[in-house]
Design a protein around this motif. Structure first.
Motif, short mmCIF file in Angstrom:
data_model
loop_
_atom_site.label_atom_id
_atom_site.label_comp_id
_atom_site.label_asym_id
_atom_site.label_seq_id
_atom_site.Cartn_x
_atom_site.Cartn_y
_atom_site.Cartn_z
N ASP A 8 28.47 16.38 68.59
CA ASP A 8 28.62 17.59 69.40
C ASP A 8 27.91 18.78 68.78
O ASP A 8 27.29 19.58 69.47
N SER A 9 28.00 18.88 67.46
CA SER A 9 27.39 20.05 66.82
C SER A 9 25.87 20.01 66.93
O SER A 9 25.20 21.03 66.82
N LYS A 10 25.30 18.85 67.19
CA LYS A 10 23.85 18.74 67.39
C LYS A 10 23.50 18.67 68.88
O LYS A 10 22.39 18.31 69.25
N LYS A 11 24.50 18.99 69.71
CA LYS A 11 24.29 19.05 71.18
C LYS A 11 23.72 17.77 71.77
O LYS A 11 22.84 17.79 72.65
N ILE A 12 24.20 16.66 71.27
CA ILE A 12 23.79 15.36 71.80
C ILE A 12 24.43 15.15 73.18
O ILE A 12 25.59 15.52 73.39
N ASP A 13 23.68 14.62 74.14
CA ASP A 13 24.22 14.40 75.49
C ASP A 13 24.94 13.06 75.62
O ASP A 13 25.96 12.95 76.28
N ILE A 14 24.32 12.03 75.02
CA ILE A 14 24.83 10.67 75.19
C ILE A 14 25.01 10.02 73.82
O ILE A 14 24.11 10.09 72.98
N ILE A 15 26.15 9.39 73.59
CA ILE A 15 26.33 8.61 72.36
C ILE A 15 26.40 7.13 72.74
O ILE A 15 27.27 6.73 73.52
N LEU A 16 25.48 6.34 72.21
CA LEU A 16 25.53 4.90 72.42
C LEU A 16 26.30 4.30 71.23
O LEU A 16 25.89 4.48 70.09
N ALA A 17 27.42 3.64 71.52
CA ALA A 17 28.27 3.15 70.42
C ALA A 17 28.45 1.64 70.49
O ALA A 17 28.70 1.09 71.57
N GLN A 18 28.32 0.98 69.34
CA GLN A 18 28.55 -0.47 69.27
C GLN A 18 30.05 -0.75 69.17
O GLN A 18 30.75 -0.06 68.43
N GLY A 19 30.51 -1.77 69.88
CA GLY A 19 31.89 -2.19 69.72
C GLY A 19 32.06 -3.01 68.45
O GLY A 19 31.08 -3.51 67.89
N ILE A 20 33.31 -3.15 67.98
CA ILE A 20 33.58 -3.99 66.79
C ILE A 20 34.71 -4.96 67.10
O ILE A 20 35.34 -4.88 68.16
N SER A 21 34.99 -5.84 66.17
CA SER A 21 36.07 -6.81 66.36
C SER A 21 37.42 -6.10 66.36
O SER A 21 37.58 -5.07 65.71
N GLU A 22 38.39 -6.68 67.08
CA GLU A 22 39.68 -6.01 67.21
C GLU A 22 40.72 -6.48 66.20
O GLU A 22 41.90 -6.23 66.35
N GLU A 23 40.25 -7.18 65.20
CA GLU A 23 41.19 -7.62 64.15
C GLU A 23 41.64 -6.43 63.31
O GLU A 23 40.88 -5.49 63.11
N GLY A 24 42.84 -6.51 62.78
CA GLY A 24 43.34 -5.50 61.86
C GLY A 24 43.21 -4.10 62.41
O GLY A 24 43.57 -3.81 63.55
N LEU A 25 42.66 -3.22 61.60
CA LEU A 25 42.46 -1.82 61.98
C LEU A 25 41.50 -1.69 63.16
O LEU A 25 41.47 -0.66 63.84
N GLY A 26 40.72 -2.75 63.42
CA GLY A 26 39.76 -2.75 64.53
C GLY A 26 40.42 -2.52 65.88
O GLY A 26 39.82 -1.94 66.78
N PHE A 27 41.67 -2.94 66.04
CA PHE A 27 42.40 -2.76 67.30
C PHE A 27 42.58 -1.27 67.59
O PHE A 27 42.31 -0.80 68.70
N GLY A 28 43.00 -0.53 66.57
CA GLY A 28 43.18 0.92 66.72
C GLY A 28 41.85 1.63 66.95
O GLY A 28 41.75 2.53 67.79
#
Ligand code: TXA
Ligand code: MG
Length: 345
Positions: free
Chosen positions: A310-330
């Motif tokens: 946000d501080s760099k005024k980005i319009d779109i963030i492309l984010a990779q998903g991760i595994s939902e094991e352990g802390l990954g679920f949260g």
């Protein structure tokens, strides 16, 4: 209102400073403070006027209940009733720590604190400043995450200031929070424990101690009529101004999709950011952040990174998903709620 910041040493909190903040709490004021998960916005949980100020400062809907923070595990005895034996086992194991339990509320807990519900959420945080503040105030603290409603939770005092400057009187700066995502919320008010929000304590850890834990249907993508069990679930959350597009699937396909989207948004002259969990990720974006490879690191950096885009005024963030094991679920729960769009490839 002028917002003051009080810097306190997280390893060796200065008692005189803690007492100053505790006094403000006793006078019905709001104090933002660090916990091991995220910063909280605290007020006297038993004073309806003080709690009202939390909802106003955050712009939070009044039906979204607050967590009560305690410094002595026995305090559940006067905040809750019909406490099942399982509550004892679970709190012995995970308190102090990133776990919130929901129980039937006692009469002394005002309805405004619980968003009108007959249950109360309670947690004992594991952070020296938080523990001393509650102890010195001598009262339990109602504290939601100290962000403006809908924004990413704050993991640094700076984030609280960015969202709430002029709306609250005092922020305790106790450095970066350790875990970075919020506590796990588990409902113990019914027959079987129900996981309402995955967080710092993992589902696997919980099941080891409690046995059967039902995962609330909204957490596994189903629509539910019992959504009211945790009213917070229905609101959009954790969102930066930039639009997050979350891409899940096999690594190769995800990366190909990121490249495709990157090029297409560039043609539209959008500023594109990439949030990756892989080192040496090659695509060229306007901003790229490797937020960590292991789950602990990813959790600790997640909300901070949203704010950096946000501080760099980005319009779109492309984010990779991760595994939902352990802390990954949260982590995935926060990413999905923050996402503008979800793509599976
Ligand atoms: O780690 C945390 O839990 C942080 C720190 C500051 O302790 N606090 C936090 O509070 O995340 P908040 O208000 O941002 O989130 C509390 C969540 C909401 O989803 C709310 O709906 C749920 O807990 N909750 C609170 N009381 C509840 C109740 N009686 N029944 C069901 N859900 C409840
Ligand atoms: Mg929150």
């Amino acid at each position: 209102m002028q917002t003051k910041t009080l810097r306190i040493n997280p390893k060796k909190p200065e008692l005189s400073k803690i007492r100053k903040a505790a006094k403000a709490i006793r006078h019905g004021k709001l104090v933002a403070f660090p916990t091991e998960t995220v910063y909280g916005l605290g007020a006297n949980a038993l004073d309806p006027m003080a709690v009202k100020k939390i909802f106003e400062a955050k712009g939070r809907p009044s039906d979204n209940p607050l967590i009560i923070h305690i410094s002595d595990r026995n305090d559940i005895l006067f905040l809750a009733r019909n406490i099942p034996p399982i509550a004892g086992r679970i709190t012995q194991k995970f308190w102090p720590g990133p776990l919130t339990i929901v129980l039937k509320k006692s009469k002394i807990v005002p309805k405004i604190t619980t968003g009108g519900l007959d249950t109360v959420a309670i947690r004992m945080p594991k952070n020296k400043i938080a523990q001393l503040l509650i102890k010195e105030a001598g009262i339990p603290l109602a504290a939601p995450s100290a962000n403006f409603a809908g924004r990413p939770s704050p993991t640094m005092a700076r984030h609280v200031l960015d969202d709430l400057e002029g709306r609250i009187g005092l922020i305790i700066d106790g450095g970066k929070t350790m875990i970075g995502i919020e506590s796990t919320v588990v409902d113990l008010s019914g027959k079987t424990p129900v996981l309402l929000r995955p967080g710092g304590v993992t589902l696997e850890q919980l099941r080891k101690v409690v046995g059967r834990v039902v995962v609330h249907s909204t957490l596994i993508g189903k629509r539910s009529s019992s959504i009211h069990r945790s009213p917070g679930m229905k609101y959009r959350h954790y969102s930066p101004n930039a639009k997050i597009i979350l891409i899940e699937g096999t690594k190769k396909k995800v990366n190909a999709k990121i490249l495709e989207l990157l090029n297409s948004f560039k043609r539209q002259r959008k500023k594109v950011g990439i949030m990756t969990m892989e080192k040496n990720f090659r695509h060229k974006a306007d901003m790229k952040r490797h937020i960590g490879t292991d789950h602990e690191k990813i959790a600790a950096n997640l909300f901070k990174t949203f704010r950096e885009f946000d501080s760099k005024k980005i319009d779109i963030i492309l984010a990779q998903g991760i595994s939902e094991e352990g802390l990954g679920f949260g982590i995935m729960n926060r990413l999905r709620k923050a996402a503008h769009k979800k793509i599976r490839v």
